[in-house]
Design a protein around this motif. Structure first.
Motif, PDB file in Angstrom:
ATOM      1  N   LEU A  51      62.878  19.155  36.705  1.00 53.37           N
ATOM      2  CA  LEU A  51      64.062  19.978  36.479  1.00 53.37           C
ATOM      3  C   LEU A  51      64.132  21.177  37.420  1.00 53.37           C
ATOM      4  N   ALA A  52      63.055  21.942  37.515  1.00 55.62           N
ATOM      5  CA  ALA A  52      63.080  23.189  38.274  1.00 55.62           C
ATOM      6  C   ALA A  52      63.104  22.941  39.778  1.00 55.62           C
ATOM      7  N   HIS A  53      62.305  21.954  40.223  1.00 57.56           N
ATOM      8  CA  HIS A  53      62.133  21.744  41.664  1.00 57.56           C
ATOM      9  C   HIS A  53      61.401  20.418  41.861  1.00 57.56           C
ATOM     10  N   PRO A  54      61.632  19.711  42.960  1.00 63.10           N
ATOM     11  CA  PRO A  54      60.891  18.470  43.197  1.00 63.10           C
ATOM     12  C   PRO A  54      59.385  18.694  43.157  1.00 63.10           C
ATOM     13  N   GLY A  55      58.684  17.804  42.453  1.00 66.81           N
ATOM     14  CA  GLY A  55      57.232  17.893  42.347  1.00 66.81           C
ATOM     15  C   GLY A  55      56.745  18.682  41.147  1.00 66.81           C
ATOM     16  N   PHE A  56      57.667  19.284  40.366  1.00 64.18           N
ATOM     17  CA  PHE A  56      57.306  20.068  39.190  1.00 64.18           C
ATOM     18  C   PHE A  56      57.812  19.334  37.949  1.00 64.18           C
ATOM     19  N   LEU A  57      56.880  18.861  37.114  1.00 63.01           N
ATOM     20  CA  LEU A  57      57.227  18.017  35.967  1.00 63.01           C
ATOM     21  C   LEU A  57      57.355  18.848  34.690  1.00 63.01           C
ATOM     22  N   SER A  58      58.575  18.953  34.180  1.00 60.55           N
ATOM     23  CA  SER A  58      58.855  19.741  32.982  1.00 60.55           C
ATOM     24  C   SER A  58      59.148  18.849  31.791  1.00 60.55           C
ATOM     25  N   ASP A  59      58.695  19.273  30.625  1.00 56.90           N
ATOM     26  CA  ASP A  59      59.107  18.632  29.375  1.00 56.90           C
ATOM     27  C   ASP A  59      60.493  19.171  29.015  1.00 56.90           C
ATOM     28  N   VAL A  60      61.475  18.276  28.919  1.00 52.92           N
ATOM     29  CA  VAL A  60      62.859  18.692  28.731  1.00 52.92           C
ATOM     30  C   VAL A  60      63.074  19.285  27.345  1.00 52.92           C
ATOM     31  N   HIS A  61      62.612  18.611  26.319  1.00 51.74           N
ATOM     32  CA  HIS A  61      62.830  19.048  24.945  1.00 51.74           C
ATOM     33  C   HIS A  61      61.496  19.434  24.296  1.00 51.74           C
ATOM     34  N   GLU A  96      69.787  26.411  14.434  1.00 47.04           N
ATOM     35  CA  GLU A  96      70.108  27.185  15.628  1.00 47.04           C
ATOM     36  C   GLU A  96      69.834  26.418  16.921  1.00 47.04           C
ATOM     37  N   SER A  97      70.503  26.857  17.987  1.00 48.96           N
ATOM     38  CA  SER A  97      70.421  26.198  19.294  1.00 48.96           C
ATOM     39  C   SER A  97      69.330  26.814  20.167  1.00 48.96           C
ATOM     40  N   PHE A  98      68.841  26.009  21.089  1.00 44.61           N
ATOM     41  CA  PHE A  98      67.822  26.448  22.040  1.00 44.61           C
ATOM     42  C   PHE A  98      68.428  26.722  23.414  1.00 44.61           C
ATOM     43  N   ARG A 111      64.325  27.577  39.728  1.00 42.60           N
ATOM     44  CA  ARG A 111      64.374  27.548  38.275  1.00 42.60           C
ATOM     45  C   ARG A 111      65.534  26.669  37.831  1.00 42.60           C
ATOM     46  N   ALA A 112      65.465  26.222  36.574  1.00 40.52           N
ATOM     47  CA  ALA A 112      66.544  25.442  35.982  1.00 40.52           C
ATOM     48  C   ALA A 112      66.794  25.981  34.586  1.00 40.52           C
ATOM     49  N   ALA A 113      67.980  26.524  34.372  1.00 38.93           N
ATOM     50  CA  ALA A 113      68.372  27.015  33.056  1.00 38.93           C
ATOM     51  C   ALA A 113      69.103  25.903  32.319  1.00 38.93           C
ATOM     52  N   GLN A 114      68.677  25.646  31.092  1.00 36.09           N
ATOM     53  CA  GLN A 114      69.279  24.592  30.278  1.00 36.09           C
ATOM     54  C   GLN A 114      69.896  25.237  29.035  1.00 36.09           C
ATOM     55  N   SER A 115      71.223  25.310  29.019  1.00 38.49           N
ATOM     56  CA  SER A 115      71.928  25.856  27.869  1.00 38.49           C
ATOM     57  C   SER A 115      71.964  24.818  26.754  1.00 38.49           C
ATOM     58  N   PRO A 116      72.387  25.210  25.548  1.00 39.95           N
ATOM     59  CA  PRO A 116      72.536  24.210  24.482  1.00 39.95           C
ATOM     60  C   PRO A 116      73.438  23.050  24.890  1.00 39.95           C
ATOM     61  N   LEU A 117      74.477  23.345  25.676  1.00 38.37           N
ATOM     62  CA  LEU A 117      75.365  22.276  26.131  1.00 38.37           C
ATOM     63  C   LEU A 117      74.649  21.330  27.078  1.00 38.37           C
TER      64      LEU A 117
END
Length: 533
Positions: free
Chosen positions: A54-64, A316-318, A445-451
């Motif tokens: 999500l943030a950048h190629p090569g960086f593995l993030s847990d989405v939820h 509530e939303s994250f 960085r990658a910002a993930q809104s509730p939407l």
């Protein structure tokens, strides 16, 4: 027109959704001898356990979901041999850390004595209180685990127990009431009370005290692990097990509706137009509202059930922020929080946490939320390139519909327009109070809104990941509604096997396993594959 491809009688069971609960249910049904097909709308298995760059190629993030905890209280990982199929856990010491803006912190260690020593920095009396609370958990653990890994009893049975009257107060006690009568230090009241937020419960919401105690005790007991390679390795391992058992998984296959004939489910129709018939059960690992109102519809379930599920509360939303860094960043509180997989960064009082809920539920971006920080790459170096770092920040909580900002700094109300400005404000706060120098080390960085979270995975309704809030009328046999509280739907042959059923959310595999038990009993199948005789 898409080609119609009907597979009459090809499968004994169909599972909708290849999240961890859907795959768990499918594995047990396959072990019982059924021919099982799992249908997943996304391009890969995972559901709430997706791992992506999500943030950048090569960086593995847990989405939820982040952190492997509740599954350690389930027999499913051992019964399905997930370790043999690629699941590797990294369990840090300390298990958890909570950092304060003045540079102090408290940790949950691998032993209760380690935790007590950390708590004693704030209050010797509170340290002794934790020893007593944990001893209470140890004594109750067999019953707690048994209840989580079984179909919930009816309310009549649950409250007909001799000890039910004594348990009733604690079951519905608020987190504030519990910590005020149990701990003396304001910081420890905030620390222990903050765990109610993992059920989307404010300090003054019913059920918060017991949930906080159970969550904390579980962390102390089995530890919060980081999954090597990302949380998706859980579902990838389950998919391997299912295929070995002869089951099939199809991705990119979104189910548009469940086919019902003669009052009984007989198959599913995909968005492509293809229909898949099934000779046995259909289990759905989707949110309860989607299952009842969209996959079935009011004409099938009836107006009473449809009306109840329309009132279902989500919680509530994250808001999540995934940050790729050019190097690891040290905490103001020192080395201890850097060694934990999960860290709470929060205001120093329970009143401040309560204010966050007032702001959030009033439609305002909270000024000082509880921030969950996952030290992803420090615990698991495979998540980032050598020398680099990756952190995930989870805001508990934000409004789904924004009306304003509690600080007045972020202008606008549409998430797409304001999410980056809100991310800037959060990073500035984290840099100033908890992680000095954070901003200067950000690569991307990658910002993930509730939407965003909801768009990526529609069952993350309103940007939640619980499939429904933990409220007194949405737990146990009441989850999601009484007519569905035993995993069955009012329509024969259909079952709910996801987090909208007991015992709820978290990567536990329990709803999937419990639903499979019910299905096998209904079919008269051998339950020995699930540890039952």
């Amino acid at each position: 027109m898409p080609q119609q491809l009907t597979r009459g009688g090809a499968y004994d069971a169909v599972v909708i959704g290849a999240g961890h609960n859907g795959l768990t249910c499918a594995c047990y049904l396959a072990r019982a001898g059924l021919r099982v097909l799992v249908l997943e709308q996304y391009g890969t298995v995972g559901g709430m356990t997706l791992t992506e760059q999500l943030a950048h190629p090569g960086f593995l993030s847990d989405v939820h979901a982040s952190g492997y905890l509740v599954a350690k209280l389930s027999p499913a990982p051992a019964e399905l041999r997930l370790v043999e199929h690629g699941l590797t856990l990294i369990t840090p010491n300390p298990n958890w850390a909570h950092v304060f803006s003045d540079g102090r912190c408290v940790t949950i260690g691998r032993t209760v004595e380690e935790t007590a020593r950390s708590v004693a920095r704030f209050s010797a009396r509170d340290a002794e209180a934790w020893r007593s609370l944990y001893a209470r958990y140890v004594a109750a653990k067999p019953d707690i685990v048994a209840a989580m890994n079984a179909t919930p009893p009816s309310l009549a049975v649950e409250y007909g127990r001799p000890e039910a009257v004594d348990d009733y107060r604690f079951e519905f006690q608020t987190a504030r009431s519990w910590v005020d009568e149990t701990f003396e230090s304001p910081e420890m009241r905030a620390f222990f009370g903050s765990f109610s937020l993992h059920a989307s419960l404010a300090p003054d919401d019913a059920c918060g005290g017991q949930f906080a105690w159970l969550f904390l005790s579980s962390v102390q007991d089995v530890g919060v692990s980081i999954v090597k390679g990302g949380m998706q390795q859980v579902t990838l391992a389950l998919a391997k097990v299912l295929r070995e058992l002869g089951g099939e998984v199809r991705t990119g296959a979104r189910v548009s509706n469940i086919l019902v004939e003669g009052g009984k489910a007989v198959g599913v129709r995909l968005e492509s137009g293809e229909t898949v018939s099934v000779d046995g059960p259909i289990a759905a690992n989707v949110d309860p509202q989607h299952l009842v109102l969209e996959l079935l519809g009011q004409d099938v379930v009836g107006p009473e059930v449809a009306g109840k599920i329309r009132r279902y509360a989500w919680g509530e939303s994250f808001f999540t922020l995934h940050v790729a860094l050019d190097q690891p960043v040290a905490y103001r509180a020192g080395l201890e929080p850097s060694q934990a997989g999960y860290v709470h960064a929060a205001p120093p009082s329970l009143d401040a946490l309560a204010q966050m809920f007032v702001e959030c539920r009033g439609g305002l971006l909270p000024a000082r939320p509880l921030m969950g920080i996952i030290n992803e790459s420090v615990m698991d170096p495979t998540r980032a390139p050598p020398g680099k770092a990756l952190m995930k920040f989870v805001v508990h909580y934000v409004p789904y519909h924004v009306r304003g900002d509690a600080t007045g700094r972020v202008r606008g109300t549409g998430w797409d327009a304001i999410k980056d400005a809100y991310a800037d404000a959060l990073l500035e706060w984290l840099d100033a109070d908890f992680l000095p120098g954070l901003r200067k080390h950000v690569i991307a960085r990658a910002a993930q809104s509730p939407l965003d979270l909801e768009w990526r995975l529609p069952s993350a309704v309103h940007g939640t990941h619980q499939h429904g809030a933990f409220l007194p009328y949405q737990v146990g046999a009441m989850r999601p509604i009484p007519e569905m509280g035993q995993y069955r739907l009012p329509v024969p042959n259909i079952y709910l096997c996801g987090a909208g059923a007991h015992p709820g959310s978290g990567v536990s595999m329990m709803p999937g396993r419990n639903a499979a038990q019910v299905i096998c009993r209904d079919l008269g199948l051998d339950l020995s594959s699930m540890g039952e005789r």
